[in-house]
Structure formats: C-alpha cells, structure tokens
Motif scaffolding. Structure first.
Motif, PDB file in Angstrom:
ATOM      1  N   MET A 177       0.844  -1.190   0.000  1.00 29.40           N
ATOM      2  CA  MET A 177       0.000   0.000   0.000  1.00 29.40           C
ATOM      3  C   MET A 177       0.877   1.236   0.000  1.00 29.40           C
ATOM      4  N   SER A 178       0.560   2.224  -0.809  1.00 33.69           N
ATOM      5  CA  SER A 178       1.365   3.435  -0.913  1.00 33.69           C
ATOM      6  C   SER A 178       1.169   4.294   0.316  1.00 33.69           C
ATOM      7  N   PRO A 179       2.141   5.157   0.644  1.00 30.48           N
ATOM      8  CA  PRO A 179       2.005   6.016   1.810  1.00 30.48           C
ATOM      9  C   PRO A 179       0.764   6.879   1.739  1.00 30.48           C
ATOM     10  N   GLU A 180       0.399   7.361   0.514  1.00 28.98           N
ATOM     11  CA  GLU A 180      -0.745   8.244   0.381  1.00 28.98           C
ATOM     12  C   GLU A 180      -2.031   7.546   0.800  1.00 28.98           C
ATOM     13  N   ASN A 181      -2.165   6.234   0.493  1.00 25.69           N
ATOM     14  CA  ASN A 181      -3.384   5.500   0.813  1.00 25.69           C
ATOM     15  C   ASN A 181      -3.468   5.153   2.294  1.00 25.69           C
ATOM     16  N   GLN A 182      -2.345   5.159   3.000  1.00 26.85           N
ATOM     17  CA  GLN A 182      -2.356   4.815   4.423  1.00 26.85           C
ATOM     18  C   GLN A 182      -2.714   6.014   5.294  1.00 26.85           C
ATOM     19  N   LEU A 183      -2.622   7.212   4.768  1.00 26.58           N
ATOM     20  CA  LEU A 183      -2.756   8.412   5.572  1.00 26.58           C
ATOM     21  C   LEU A 183      -4.207   8.801   5.815  1.00 26.58           C
ATOM     22  N   SER A 184      -4.499   9.275   7.026  1.00 23.77           N
ATOM     23  CA  SER A 184      -5.727  10.007   7.265  1.00 23.77           C
ATOM     24  C   SER A 184      -5.408  11.466   7.010  1.00 23.77           C
ATOM     25  N   SER A 185      -6.306  12.356   7.387  1.00 25.56           N
ATOM     26  CA  SER A 185      -6.089  13.773   7.096  1.00 25.56           C
ATOM     27  C   SER A 185      -4.941  14.376   7.893  1.00 25.56           C
ATOM     28  N   THR A 186      -4.589  13.748   9.037  1.00 19.16           N
ATOM     29  CA  THR A 186      -3.552  14.336   9.888  1.00 19.16           C
ATOM     30  C   THR A 186      -2.389  13.393  10.166  1.00 19.16           C
ATOM     31  N   ASP A 187      -2.484  12.140   9.748  1.00 17.46           N
ATOM     32  CA  ASP A 187      -1.425  11.169  10.046  1.00 17.46           C
ATOM     33  C   ASP A 187      -0.141  11.469   9.280  1.00 17.46           C
ATOM     34  N   PHE A 188       0.960  10.944   9.840  1.00 21.46           N
ATOM     35  CA  PHE A 188       2.252  10.991   9.166  1.00 21.46           C
ATOM     36  C   PHE A 188       2.669   9.566   8.816  1.00 21.46           C
ATOM     37  N   ILE A 189       3.570   9.444   7.849  1.00 22.45           N
ATOM     38  CA  ILE A 189       4.172   8.159   7.496  1.00 22.45           C
ATOM     39  C   ILE A 189       5.645   8.194   7.891  1.00 22.45           C
ATOM     40  N   LEU A 190       6.079   7.199   8.661  1.00 25.75           N
ATOM     41  CA  LEU A 190       7.488   7.059   9.027  1.00 25.75           C
ATOM     42  C   LEU A 190       8.119   6.012   8.113  1.00 25.75           C
ATOM     43  N   LEU A 191       9.061   6.420   7.286  1.00 26.31           N
ATOM     44  CA  LEU A 191       9.682   5.489   6.352  1.00 26.31           C
ATOM     45  C   LEU A 191      10.593   4.484   7.033  1.00 26.31           C
ATOM     46  N   GLY A 192      11.082   4.798   8.219  1.00 23.36           N
ATOM     47  CA  GLY A 192      11.927   3.866   8.950  1.00 23.36           C
ATOM     48  C   GLY A 192      13.369   3.875   8.473  1.00 23.36           C
ATOM     49  N   LEU A 193      14.106   2.851   8.899  1.00 23.58           N
ATOM     50  CA  LEU A 193      15.529   2.756   8.555  1.00 23.58           C
ATOM     51  C   LEU A 193      15.770   1.979   7.273  1.00 23.58           C
ATOM     52  N   PHE A 194      14.973   0.912   7.047  1.00 23.55           N
ATOM     53  CA  PHE A 194      15.178   0.056   5.881  1.00 23.55           C
ATOM     54  C   PHE A 194      13.873  -0.065   5.107  1.00 23.55           C
ATOM     55  N   SER A 195      14.009  -0.236   3.796  1.00 27.37           N
ATOM     56  CA  SER A 195      12.830  -0.348   2.947  1.00 27.37           C
ATOM     57  C   SER A 195      12.485  -1.787   2.600  1.00 27.37           C
ATOM     58  N   SER A 196      13.492  -2.661   2.434  1.00 30.76           N
ATOM     59  CA  SER A 196      13.219  -4.040   2.042  1.00 30.76           C
ATOM     60  C   SER A 196      12.733  -4.864   3.223  1.00 30.76           C
ATOM     61  N   SER A 197      11.845  -5.835   2.960  1.00 30.08           N
ATOM     62  CA  SER A 197      11.279  -6.658   4.023  1.00 30.08           C
ATOM     63  C   SER A 197      12.336  -7.548   4.678  1.00 30.08           C
ATOM     64  N   HIS A 198      13.304  -8.048   3.872  1.00 29.25           N
ATOM     65  CA  HIS A 198      14.355  -8.901   4.434  1.00 29.25           C
ATOM     66  C   HIS A 198      15.215  -8.117   5.414  1.00 29.25           C
ATOM     67  N   SER A 199      15.635  -6.928   5.009  1.00 24.47           N
ATOM     68  CA  SER A 199      16.441  -6.084   5.901  1.00 24.47           C
ATOM     69  C   SER A 199      15.640  -5.697   7.133  1.00 24.47           C
ATOM     70  N   SER A 200      14.345  -5.413   6.951  1.00 27.26           N
ATOM     71  CA  SER A 200      13.498  -5.019   8.073  1.00 27.26           C
ATOM     72  C   SER A 200      13.362  -6.142   9.086  1.00 27.26           C
ATOM     73  N   LEU A 201      13.258  -7.398   8.606  1.00 27.04           N
ATOM     74  CA  LEU A 201      13.121  -8.530   9.513  1.00 27.04           C
ATOM     75  C   LEU A 201      14.366  -8.707  10.372  1.00 27.04           C
ATOM     76  N   VAL A 202      15.529  -8.615   9.740  1.00 29.27           N
ATOM     77  CA  VAL A 202      16.786  -8.720  10.481  1.00 29.27           C
ATOM     78  C   VAL A 202      16.919  -7.567  11.469  1.00 29.27           C
ATOM     79  N   PHE A 203      16.572  -6.376  11.010  1.00 30.03           N
ATOM     80  CA  PHE A 203      16.667  -5.205  11.868  1.00 30.03           C
ATOM     81  C   PHE A 203      15.681  -5.285  13.026  1.00 30.03           C
ATOM     82  N   PHE A 204      14.459  -5.760  12.749  1.00 30.27           N
ATOM     83  CA  PHE A 204      13.460  -5.876  13.801  1.00 30.27           C
ATOM     84  C   PHE A 204      13.945  -6.801  14.916  1.00 30.27           C
ATOM     85  N   SER A 205      14.519  -7.931  14.549  1.00 33.06           N
ATOM     86  CA  SER A 205      15.023  -8.878  15.549  1.00 33.06           C
ATOM     87  C   SER A 205      16.113  -8.236  16.400  1.00 33.06           C
TER      88      SER A 205
END
Length: 308
Positions: free
Chosen positions: A1-29
């Motif tokens: 889902m694109s950041p624009e579709n996730q937003l309400s009228s006042t919400d922000f999107i935090l891109l985080g440290l990593f974009s790929s799911s594999h890197s995110s999984l390692v980083f999350f652990s």
C-alpha cells in the motif's frame, strides 16, 4: 500500500531505517533485543546505585537519573517502530508524532544538561573535594524543567506549521529536522530560534565539558601519573566517551540548516544518541568503572554469605 493511501487527514508516514522486508526482519530482531537489553541494563544500574551505599554520591545520583531518561527515550521510539513492523503499517498520528517530538526533545535536552552537570561534579571532586557533597538534587529538577520548557516551545512551533501532502517523514521517528522538511511555508525564522536552543543546550554545555576535561588532563600530566590521579582520570575518560558519542551527532544534526539535511545521514546519526548511547552507557559506567565494580563485588559477596 502506498504512503498516500495509508494516511488520514492528519497522520504521518514514518519510512523507517530500511525499505526491504528482508532487511526489516533482520533489523526488527536486532532492535527488539537491543530494546530489552537497554531497558534491563539501565534499570539494573538504577536499582544498583540506589541499593548500594557505596555509590550514594552526586555523580551516581546524576547517573541514575540519566539511566531513567534513557529508558524513557528508547521507550518513546523503539516500541512504535516494533508496532509498525508487526502491524505492517508505517503510520503515526498527529498527536503521537507531537508526543514523540516533545518527549524526545525534552529528554535529549535534559540529558545534555545532565552530562554537563556530571562533568562539573567530576571537576569538583578532583579540584574542590571538600565542596563535593554540597551538590543537591534540586539542581536536577531545575535542569529537567528547563529541558521540558524548551521542548514545549519547539513542539508547539513545529506542529503549528502547515504540512504538504503526502506527509512522509524520511526518518524512523518524528524528529524536528525531518518534520520541518514537510512544511509548506518558509521556516528559516523558526530555525534561527532552533539554533539559539542548540547553542544553549549543545554548544555551551559541550564547551564547558571540554574545558573541564582539558584542565583535568593538564593536571594529570603535571602530577607525574600518580596512582590517585590516574584512577581519577581513567574513570572520567569513560564519561568523555559517552559525551562524544552523544553530543557529536546531536550537534551535527541540529546545528545545520534544513537545506543541508540528508535523510540517510540524519537517520544514521540519530542512531547514536537514540539507541547506541543508551545501550552502551550502562556497560561503560559499570564494567569500566572501578567504583561500580567494587560495589558490585561487595554486594555479590554479601548475598553469597547471606545464602550460606
């Protein structure tokens, strides 16, 4: 889902440290382990300092407050990162973002002043030992109040700006430089006020710390390395390591114009004063500090004899 579709009228999107799911999984652990380790280390250090009378001194009184602030700081940032990862979203509400800004800035500013106070305690202990016990806890309350007041002013000002759509924050938490990039209006006037706060909370305390340690080093060199001075300087040198890890990235992030901010660089620098320093500080002050080690051995021996 694109950041624009996730937003309400006042919400922000935090891109985080990593974009790929594999890197995110390692980083999350790794992030989850670091969070548990940081909270455990700092909580243990607080309990240990308050329990052992050997460490009932102004220096360790300030250190216990610093550890408590580190627990609050990582709890303000990391759980939201973990929650977003588990839920598969990257959103943060307007109120949640404002709370992150307020608490993060209050704690960061307060810790800057506390580190300066700790260097002053070191200085007094070495050069004016008879006045060492005069330092009282009231000074801590004043420092924390100043940091909170500064945070309230900046949080209110930052959130007052209109933000352009989509509200995508290229960071892993709501930090003022990253939020200012989303503003639809000129923020240069406000940035001048941010520079003033940077001078008060960063440059002045860091200069005071540097001057005090230069004087300590000069005195140590003049005493021909006596054991007392070497022990004193060895203990204080670890405090300087924490100071450099904390102030260096913080100054580089907050003391430059908005146009010079690079998201990847800002996120990398923020790791030092939001994650690494709170994690490594208890280790530096515990296992590299002879007073703490001595008190730890006394406590362990006491518990061992009590069980026997």
């Amino acid at each position: 889902m694109s950041p624009e579709n996730q937003l309400s009228s006042t919400d922000f999107i935090l891109l985080g440290l990593f974009s790929s799911s594999h890197s995110s999984l390692v980083f999350f652990s790794s992030l989850f382990i670091v969070f548990i380790l940081t909270v455990t280390e700092n909580a243990f250090l607080i309990l240990f300092i308050h329990r052992d009378s050997w460490l009932h001194s102004p220096m360790y009184f300030l250190l216990s407050h610093l550890s408590f602030m580190d627990i609050l700081h990582v709890s303000n940032i990391i759980p939201k990162m973990i929650t977003n990862f588990l839920s598969g979203t990257r959103t943060i509400s307007f109120a949640g973002c404002g709370f992150q800004i307020f608490l993060s800035l209050a704690l960061l500013g307060g810790k800057c002043l506390l580190l300066a106070a700790m260097s002053y305690v070191c200085y007094v202990a070495i050069f004016h030992p008879l006045h060492y016990s005069v330092l009282m806890s009231d000074s801590v309350n004043v420092l924390l109040a100043v940091g909170s007041l500064n945070s309230i002013v900046h949080t209110a000002n930052v959130l007052h700006f209109p933000f352009c759509e989509p509200r995508v924050v290229n960071h892993y938490f709501c930090e003022i430089p990253a939020i200012l990039k989303l503003s639809c209006v000129d923020t240069s006037h406000y940035e001048q006020g941010l520079d003033v706060s940077g001078i008060i909370f960063l440059l002045i305390p860091f200069s005071m710390i540097s001057v005090s340690y230069v004087k300590v080093l000069h005195t140590v060199l003049q005493t021909k390395y006596s054991e007392a001075w070497k022990k004193s300087f060895s203990t204080r040198s670890f405090h300087m390591v924490v100071v450099i890890m904390y102030y260096g990235p913080y100054i580089f992030t907050y003391m430059k114009a908005k146009s010079y901010h690079i998201p990847g660089q800002d996120k990398f620098l923020a790791i030092f004063y939001t994650i690494l320093t709170p994690t490594l500080k208890p280790v530096i002050y515990s296992f590299k500090n002879k007073d703490v080690l001595k008190a730890m051995k006394i406590m362990l021996k006491s518990n061992f004899h009590h069980k026997n």
